[in-house]
Design a protein around this motif. Structure first.
Motif, PDB file in Angstrom:
ATOM      1  N   TRP A 171       2.044  -3.439 -15.127  1.00  0.00           N
ATOM      2  CA  TRP A 171       2.447  -4.067 -16.380  1.00  0.00           C
ATOM      3  C   TRP A 171       2.097  -5.542 -16.384  1.00  0.00           C
ATOM      4  O   TRP A 171       1.755  -6.107 -17.421  1.00  0.00           O
TER       5      TRP A 171
ATOM      6  N   LYS B 268      -1.271  -6.333 -17.767  1.00  0.00           N
ATOM      7  CA  LYS B 268      -1.575  -6.161 -19.195  1.00  0.00           C
ATOM      8  C   LYS B 268      -1.537  -7.478 -19.923  1.00  0.00           C
ATOM      9  O   LYS B 268      -0.625  -8.276 -19.707  1.00  0.00           O
TER      10      LYS B 268
ATOM     11  N   GLU C  44       4.407  -0.181 -10.439  1.00  0.00           N
ATOM     12  CA  GLU C  44       4.545  -0.144 -11.897  1.00  0.00           C
ATOM     13  C   GLU C  44       4.640  -1.555 -12.455  1.00  0.00           C
ATOM     14  O   GLU C  44       4.013  -1.896 -13.455  1.00  0.00           O
ATOM     15  N   LYS C  45       5.407  -2.411 -11.756  1.00  0.00           N
ATOM     16  CA  LYS C  45       5.563  -3.778 -12.248  1.00  0.00           C
ATOM     17  C   LYS C  45       4.228  -4.510 -12.203  1.00  0.00           C
ATOM     18  O   LYS C  45       3.891  -5.253 -13.119  1.00  0.00           O
TER      19      LYS C  45
ATOM     20  N   GLU D 283       7.963   1.522  -7.755  1.00  0.00           N
ATOM     21  CA  GLU D 283       8.456   0.611  -8.793  1.00  0.00           C
ATOM     22  C   GLU D 283       7.668  -0.680  -8.792  1.00  0.00           C
ATOM     23  O   GLU D 283       7.327  -1.222  -9.843  1.00  0.00           O
TER      24      GLU D 283
ATOM     25  N   ARG E  12      18.910  -1.889   1.033  1.00  0.00           N
ATOM     26  CA  ARG E  12      20.012  -2.216   0.126  1.00  0.00           C
ATOM     27  C   ARG E  12      20.452  -0.976  -0.657  1.00  0.00           C
ATOM     28  O   ARG E  12      21.608  -0.836  -1.029  1.00  0.00           O
ATOM     29  N   ARG E  13      19.470  -0.078  -0.901  1.00  0.00           N
ATOM     30  CA  ARG E  13      19.788   1.075  -1.734  1.00  0.00           C
ATOM     31  C   ARG E  13      20.376   2.243  -0.962  1.00  0.00           C
ATOM     32  O   ARG E  13      20.699   3.263  -1.541  1.00  0.00           O
ATOM     33  N   LEU E  14      20.459   2.098   0.355  1.00  0.00           N
ATOM     34  CA  LEU E  14      20.999   3.209   1.125  1.00  0.00           C
ATOM     35  C   LEU E  14      22.450   3.457   0.732  1.00  0.00           C
ATOM     36  O   LEU E  14      23.183   2.524   0.468  1.00  0.00           O
ATOM     37  N   PRO E  15      22.875   4.721   0.722  1.00  0.00           N
ATOM     38  CA  PRO E  15      24.301   4.985   0.522  1.00  0.00           C
ATOM     39  C   PRO E  15      25.099   4.338   1.642  1.00  0.00           C
ATOM     40  O   PRO E  15      24.596   4.165   2.752  1.00  0.00           O
TER      41      PRO E  15
ATOM     42  N   TYR F  97      13.571   6.263  -0.061  1.00  0.00           N
ATOM     43  CA  TYR F  97      13.948   5.047  -0.787  1.00  0.00           C
ATOM     44  C   TYR F  97      12.793   4.058  -0.799  1.00  0.00           C
ATOM     45  O   TYR F  97      12.515   3.398  -1.803  1.00  0.00           O
TER      46      TYR F  97
ATOM     47  N   GLU G 259      10.163   4.985  -3.256  1.00  0.00           N
ATOM     48  CA  GLU G 259      10.571   4.684  -4.630  1.00  0.00           C
ATOM     49  C   GLU G 259      10.395   3.200  -4.933  1.00  0.00           C
ATOM     50  O   GLU G 259       9.909   2.825  -5.993  1.00  0.00           O
TER      51      GLU G 259
END
Lengths: 453, 109
Positions: free
Chosen positions: B106, B109, B102-103, B99, B46-49, B92, B95
């Motif tokens: 969190w 916690k 990271e989620k 992400e 989805r994030r591809l240019p 991509y 990345e």
């Protein structure tokens, strides 16, 4: 700032996080000085004085408040005025797209880290500035400085994030109050380009702001910056400013030209007509004339000053026949090198013609007597002082003055100038000026500009 | 040193051999066109240019078409293992994975 239009929509704060509970703030801070009765007067130490230094090209100012809440902000001389013709609305996009992914942190990471510490990170912008403000308790702000740094100078503007967040841009446009729309039209009529650019993105540009456009805007305009803190020691702020990497090229800003005699009308039906009439005022570069224009605004009428009160001003003569269907008040705006001063009126369809004609007469030949001037001076002083009262408005005041004027003028200095202004000075502001007009709403009965002179 | 070079060399040979025998390059597909589409891969795609996404869609469409016709591209047009953008999607994808990590951190916690 105090002398710019104070309608809320001009300050679009996008809170990256929800307002966290700050009831633990008092516990977070330690009193700076331990005195005998520090138990009682823990937070009653007065604000210290403003300290300023320079880090590279950037002016760094801070005020130590000895209070538990700290605010740190970076303001850039990058607003709608600095947009190029191909990139209309990029300043609005910049404001909406703040807090998104950076080269150091993801949007999720920034949001969560800030929320976790009960802080706030927001972006506010105007015609000539964009500011990023971090508010946190004193013990947590050091850790969060890194996120402020990321959000200001290391934004990545990833293209998928831009398109994902378009709905916020659209929402911001939808929520424009009518007064703001009218004043945007007025600025466009009065200034054409530069200050005439709207702080809102036009509809045809929604979705068309690319990563490259935003990066160019940042590269060309973020070199002029000011770093301000309210509630932090000066050394900490200087250290923070030293870590920020600003672009090198300080772009020149063309002096702003006021074009009188212009008029923009926008039909949109409805019950009311909203009309703004203005003459050229003065900017921050001419303090005496700027304050005279601000006095004219308040003499014309600047809204009720107490709850359930009535606006007192010389414009009341324009609406005295139709007090329930019309309202006319003064307005003024002072930017870095130009300004506007005039009348903003709202009236129902049937009486706008009379109100407009009378307001134009009053504006061009204001019958100011000594009482009016005294009242105007008192309200202006009150406004200036109240702008310095709370931490957040004080922060913005210092930031904008440093950004545009390269120094901070204290209230006492302004007060001296205000006291010396006479009725003749106030009338001189509008002498020989050419009217500009903008109207919006149900404008079929609104007179044209040439019918008003 | 020599041992390291040997392992590097053999990993490279293995990679080349796998590339050749899987034969997707004969349909004109790049390595990252063949990735199994998990949710993370879908997000990365989805994030591809736009232009990269269109080229990917074209290659996949052409490959399916050839598959139906039971033929392949002429040899000059085959993808090679040394193509620079064989792994256009990997940045991509990395990345997206970071992400999600990271989620998850969190969420703990």
């Amino acid at each position: 700032m105090a002398l710019q239009p104070t309608l809320n929509p001009y300050i679009r704060s996008m809170s990256v996080v929800r307002q966290g509970a700050r009831s633990f703030a008092a516990a977070a801070a330690k009193p700076k000085h331990e005195t005998e009765d520090s138990q009682k007067s823990q937070h009653l130490f007065p604000r210290e004085s403003l300290k300023t230094s320079t880090v590279g090209n950037v002016i760094v100012s801070s005020v130590e408040t000895n209070k538990p809440l700290s605010r740190l902000a970076v303001y850039f001389r990058a607003g709608s005025r600095h947009e190029s013709e191909e990139a209309t609305g990029v300043a609005h996009a910049l404001r909406i797209f703040s807090g998104l992914g950076t080269s150091g942190a993801t949007q999720f990471g920034i949001t969560r880290n800030i929320q976790f510490r009960g802080a706030n990170l927001s972006c506010t912008s105007g015609r000539e500035h964009t500011g990023y403000i971090l508010e946190a308790t004193r013990d947590k702000i050091k850790v969060l400085e890194e996120f402020l740094k990321d959000t200001t100078v290391e934004q990545a503007f990833k293209h998928w994030e831009l398109s994902d967040h378009l709905s916020r841009l659209k929402l911001d446009r939808i929520l424009r109050p009518i007064e703001a729309r009218t004043l945007e039209l007025l600025h466009r009529a009065a200034y054409r380009c530069g200050l005439g650019n709207s702080i809102y993105s036009p509809k045809y540009m929604v979705g068309k702001h690319t990563t490259k456009m935003l990066q160019n805007f940042v590269a060309e305009n973020f070199a002029s910056a000011s770093v301000v803190a309210v509630g932090l020691p000066h050394e900490q702020v200087v250290e923070f400013a030293g870590q920020l990497k600003f672009p090198q090229k300080i772009s020149e800003v063309q002096p702003q030209k006021y074009h009188g005699g212009g008029e923009i009308r926008k039909e949109s039906g409805g019950q009311f007509a909203y009309v703004a009439l203005a003459l050229e005022g003065h900017g921050l570069n001419k303090p005496q004339e700027m304050l005279a224009a601000a006095l004219l605004h308040r003499a014309l009428g600047s809204g009720p000053r107490i709850k359930y009160g009535v606006s007192k001003g010389i414009l009341n003569a324009a609406t005295k026949d139709t007090p329930l269907e019309s309202v006319a008040s003064g307005f003024s705006a002072s930017y870095s090198d130009s300004g506007l001063v005039g009348v903003f009126m709202t009236a129902s369809h049937c009486c706008i013609e009379k109100v407009a004609k009378r307001s134009a007469e009053i504006l061009q030949n204001p019958p100011i007597n000594d009482d009016d001037l005294k009242r105007a001076k008192a309200t202006l002083k009150a406004d200036l002082v109240m702008a310095l009262e709370t931490g957040d408005s004080y922060l913005e005041e210092i930031a904008l003055q440093n950004l545009h004027h390269k120094k901070f003028t204290s209230f006492e200095e302004y007060e001296k100038i205000i006291d010396s202004i006479t009725i003749a000075d106030v009338k001189k502001v509008i002498q020989g000026g050419k009217l500009t007009m903008a109207s919006y709403g149900n404008i079929s009965k609104v007179p044209y500009l040439d019918e008003l002179k | 040193m020599a041992a390291k070079q040997v392992t590097k060399g053999s990993a490279d040979l293995l990679k080349r051999w796998l590339f050749k025998t899987s034969r997707f390059n004969q349909y004109g597909l790049k390595s990252d066109d063949m990735i199994n589409e998990t949710d993370e891969v879908k997000e990365a795609v989805r994030r591809l240019p736009d232009h990269v996404y269109d080229e990917r869609a074209f290659r996949i469409h052409r490959a399916l078409h050839f598959c139906m016709l039971k033929r392949v591209l002429p040899k000059e047009e085959w993808t090679t293992v040394d193509d620079a953008d064989n792994h256009y999607l990997t940045p991509y994808l990395n990345e997206v994975e970071k992400e999600n990590e990271e989620k998850k951190e969190w969420a703990k916690k």
